[in-house]
Enzyme design. Structure first.
Site, short mmCIF file in Angstrom:
data_model
loop_
_atom_site.label_atom_id
_atom_site.label_comp_id
_atom_site.label_asym_id
_atom_site.label_seq_id
_atom_site.Cartn_x
_atom_site.Cartn_y
_atom_site.Cartn_z
N VAL A 23 47.65 30.63 4.03
CA VAL A 23 46.29 30.23 3.65
C VAL A 23 45.96 30.77 2.26
CG1 VAL A 23 43.84 30.32 4.26
CG2 VAL A 23 45.55 30.15 6.05
N PRO A 43 49.58 43.94 2.54
CA PRO A 43 50.82 44.71 2.37
C PRO A 43 51.97 43.83 1.90
CG PRO A 43 49.95 44.87 4.64
CD PRO A 43 49.06 43.92 3.90
N PRO A 174 55.55 19.94 -16.12
CA PRO A 174 55.68 21.34 -16.53
C PRO A 174 54.66 22.31 -15.96
CG PRO A 174 54.93 19.97 -18.37
CD PRO A 174 55.20 19.05 -17.23
N ASP A 197 58.52 24.57 -5.47
CA ASP A 197 59.15 25.57 -6.34
C ASP A 197 58.10 26.37 -7.07
OD1 ASP A 197 61.77 25.21 -5.83
OD2 ASP A 197 62.17 23.91 -7.54
N LYS A 219 61.39 30.44 -6.68
CA LYS A 219 62.47 31.27 -7.20
C LYS A 219 61.90 32.15 -8.29
CE LYS A 219 66.33 28.11 -6.41
NZ LYS A 219 65.68 26.92 -5.88
N GLY A 251 58.94 20.19 -13.71
CA GLY A 251 59.58 19.35 -14.72
C GLY A 251 60.20 18.12 -14.12
N THR A 280 59.78 16.50 -18.22
CA THR A 280 60.54 17.76 -18.30
C THR A 280 59.87 18.74 -19.26
OG1 THR A 280 62.64 18.79 -18.84
CG2 THR A 280 62.12 16.77 -20.03
N MET A 334 65.27 28.95 -20.27
CA MET A 334 65.73 30.20 -19.64
C MET A 334 66.37 31.13 -20.68
SD MET A 334 67.27 28.47 -16.17
CE MET A 334 67.59 26.84 -16.83
C1 LIG Z 1 65.36 26.08 -13.87
S1 LIG Z 1 64.64 25.44 -15.30
C2 LIG Z 1 63.86 24.02 -14.65
C3 LIG Z 1 63.54 22.96 -15.66
C4 LIG Z 1 62.79 21.80 -15.09
N1 LIG Z 1 63.57 21.04 -14.14
C5 LIG Z 1 62.27 20.87 -16.17
O1 LIG Z 1 62.70 19.74 -16.29
O2 LIG Z 1 61.36 21.33 -16.89
C6 LIG Z 1 63.35 26.58 -15.59
C7 LIG Z 1 63.03 26.77 -17.04
O3 LIG Z 1 62.26 25.69 -17.54
C8 LIG Z 1 61.39 26.16 -18.54
N2 LIG Z 1 60.01 25.88 -18.13
C9 LIG Z 1 59.62 25.24 -17.03
N3 LIG Z 1 58.27 25.13 -16.99
C10 LIG Z 1 57.81 25.72 -18.10
C11 LIG Z 1 56.51 25.94 -18.63
N4 LIG Z 1 55.41 25.49 -18.03
N5 LIG Z 1 56.40 26.59 -19.82
C12 LIG Z 1 57.51 27.03 -20.47
N6 LIG Z 1 58.75 26.85 -20.01
C13 LIG Z 1 58.91 26.20 -18.85
C14 LIG Z 1 61.65 27.65 -18.71
O4 LIG Z 1 62.61 27.82 -19.74
C15 LIG Z 1 62.19 27.98 -17.35
O5 LIG Z 1 62.95 29.17 -17.39
#
Ligand SMILES: C[S@@+](CC[C@H](N)C(=O)[O-])C[C@H]1O[C@@H](n2cnc3c(N)ncnc32)[C@H](O)[C@@H]1O
Length: 418
Positions: A23, A43, A174, A197, A219, A251, A280, A334
């Protein structure tokens, strides 16, 4: 008595949430969207809440409720699974004349949470006149129908449509909830189960009917995560049980998102699957900071690179020599923790030390931050500014175009505001 409906303006006002389970995971993102200062007392908390605490977006006291926790609150949400604790929280709030919502007992709540959602600039809230005995699905269904009608321009009820089957792998964009596609949002609204996610647009979860099961596969870098094989197994087992499953991802599902692994797992189990592309972050996040990944006369190519392992790591398959020698835009995902090694490699293979670099964290979210630097200095700038993932690093002269746009924007805004 009928409830009296109000829209609470919570910006900068303290809201105390006691309990850190399902919730609270639904309520907290909506409270943050309203600008509330959230104090979470529990906790243990769900991964998504832990993540919000780590990012400094909420304050988390990792302990049980204590008398005095509600002090200074404008609103209190008692959402533990222990009625005695919820009752103590409610009594404390009542005593200090603070509005409180009890998740476990509508009859003992001073306020009720309506089924709510947003379409463009309209916030819709539907409240059963008697949530104690009324079916919460009725309010949620009505809310959905109104939102669907507002979004599509036709007031057609969600329940009137044919129920889809199987699994939908949905790219949520994003982070800004407005950046999911219309189809993604429609399928999300139809789901019986949602696996979400960490980087998916979580505030959309608050719009789901109360009977939708939400599974947090969040994650956290270096933290808790649901293993990919468990995610695949959950998608398959829920779909086999006849539920329509939405897998909400950040993304685009097929850009460093392991979306194709999930598609393959479903198909191997004989489950029908559909994929909804998403905006993305590789392109959407730079755009949100006015950085075009291509620009005529500046860059006619862009490379999207995952830096989840550093250059030189035996698992890296990236051709850094080629990227260092290219004049195209580099969009690095990343990369924050490994930016020093990346910069060294690009300099070694020919990029100039003064190549402009933009780092955009929390792109498209209210907490978005951008820093501009050069290849030579970006590592120290990231450290100085305390930039944390998620972030996109853009390397190349397109960063200068963003500076030009920003400057012109300033002029235009100044002209319009006189
Ligand atoms: C595992 S990848 C997933 C990418 C995702 N599938 C996409 O198309 O955006 C995760 C990375 O995407 C980037 N990312 C995703 N969302 C973001 C956001 N709102 N602002 C900045 N970087 C972002 C970062 O570099 C993050 O470490």
């Amino acid at each position: 008595m009928d409830p009296y409906l109000l829209g609470l303006r919570l910006e900068g006002r303290r809201v105390v949430v006691v309990g850190g389970g399902a919730v609270a995971s639904r309520r907290v993102p909506a409270l943050l969207d309203a600008g509330a200062e959230v104090l979470l007392v529990s906790p243990k908390v769900a991964a998504s809440l832990e993540d919000l605490a780590a990012a400094g977006r909420i304050r988390w006291e990792a302990r049980g409720y204590r008398p005095g926790d509600c002090a200074g609150a404008w609103l209190v949400c008692a959402c533990t699974d222990d009625p005695a604790v919820n009752s103590a929280v409610a009594a404390a709030a009542e005593q200090q004349r603070t509005w409180y919502v009890r998740a476990d007992d509508a009859g003992a709540s001073a306020a009720w949470t309506p089924a709510s959602g947003q379409a463009a600039d309209v916030r819709v809230a539907v409240l059963s006149v008697d949530p104690k005995s009324g079916d919460p699905r009725h309010s949620a269904g009505l809310r959905d129908a109104i939102l669907d009608g507002l979004r599509s321009g036709a007031l057609s009820a969600r329940h009137g449509r044919k129920h889809p089957a199987g699994v939908a792998i949905i790219g949520g964009g994003p982070g800004d909830p407005g950046l999911i596609t219309v189809r993604g949002r429609q399928l999300l609204a139809e789901a019986d189960v949602v696996l979400t996610d960490r980087l998916a647009p979580r505030s959309l979860l608050d719009e789901l009917r109360d009977d939708v099961e939400i599974i947090d596969a969040g994650k956290i870098p270096y933290g808790r995560a649901m293993a990919q094989e468990h995610i695949n197994a959950a998608l398959v087992s829920h779909a086999q049980a006849g539920r329509f499953v939405a897998r909400l991802k950040g993304g685009d599902p097929f850009v460093f998102g392991r979306g194709a692994e999930e598609v393959l797992a479903c198909l191997r189990a004989g489950i029908p699957v559909t994929v909804v592309p998403g905006v993305t972050s590789a392109v959407g996040v730079p755009a949100s900071a006015w950085v075009p990944v291509t620009h005529r006369g500046v860059a006619q190519e862009f490379h999207v690179v995952s830096v989840h392992v550093a250059p030189g790591d035996e698992r890296s398959t990236v051709n850094w020599e080629l990227l260092g020698g290219s004049s195209g835009t580099l969009v690095l995902l990343m990369a924050v923790e490994r930016i020093g090694a990346v910069a060294d490699e690009l300099l070694r293979y020919g990029r100039s030390p003064d190549t402009p670099v933009s780092v955009i964290a929390d792109g498209t979210l209210p907490t978005q931050r951008t820093i501009n630097s050069t290849l030579e200095q970006v590592e120290s700038r990231i450290a100085e500014e305390g930039i944390r993932p998620p972030a996109i690093v853009v390397v190349g002269n397109v960063v200068n175009v963003a500076a030009e746009i920003t400057e012109l924007m300033r002029h235009v805004t100044a002209l319009r505001t006189g």
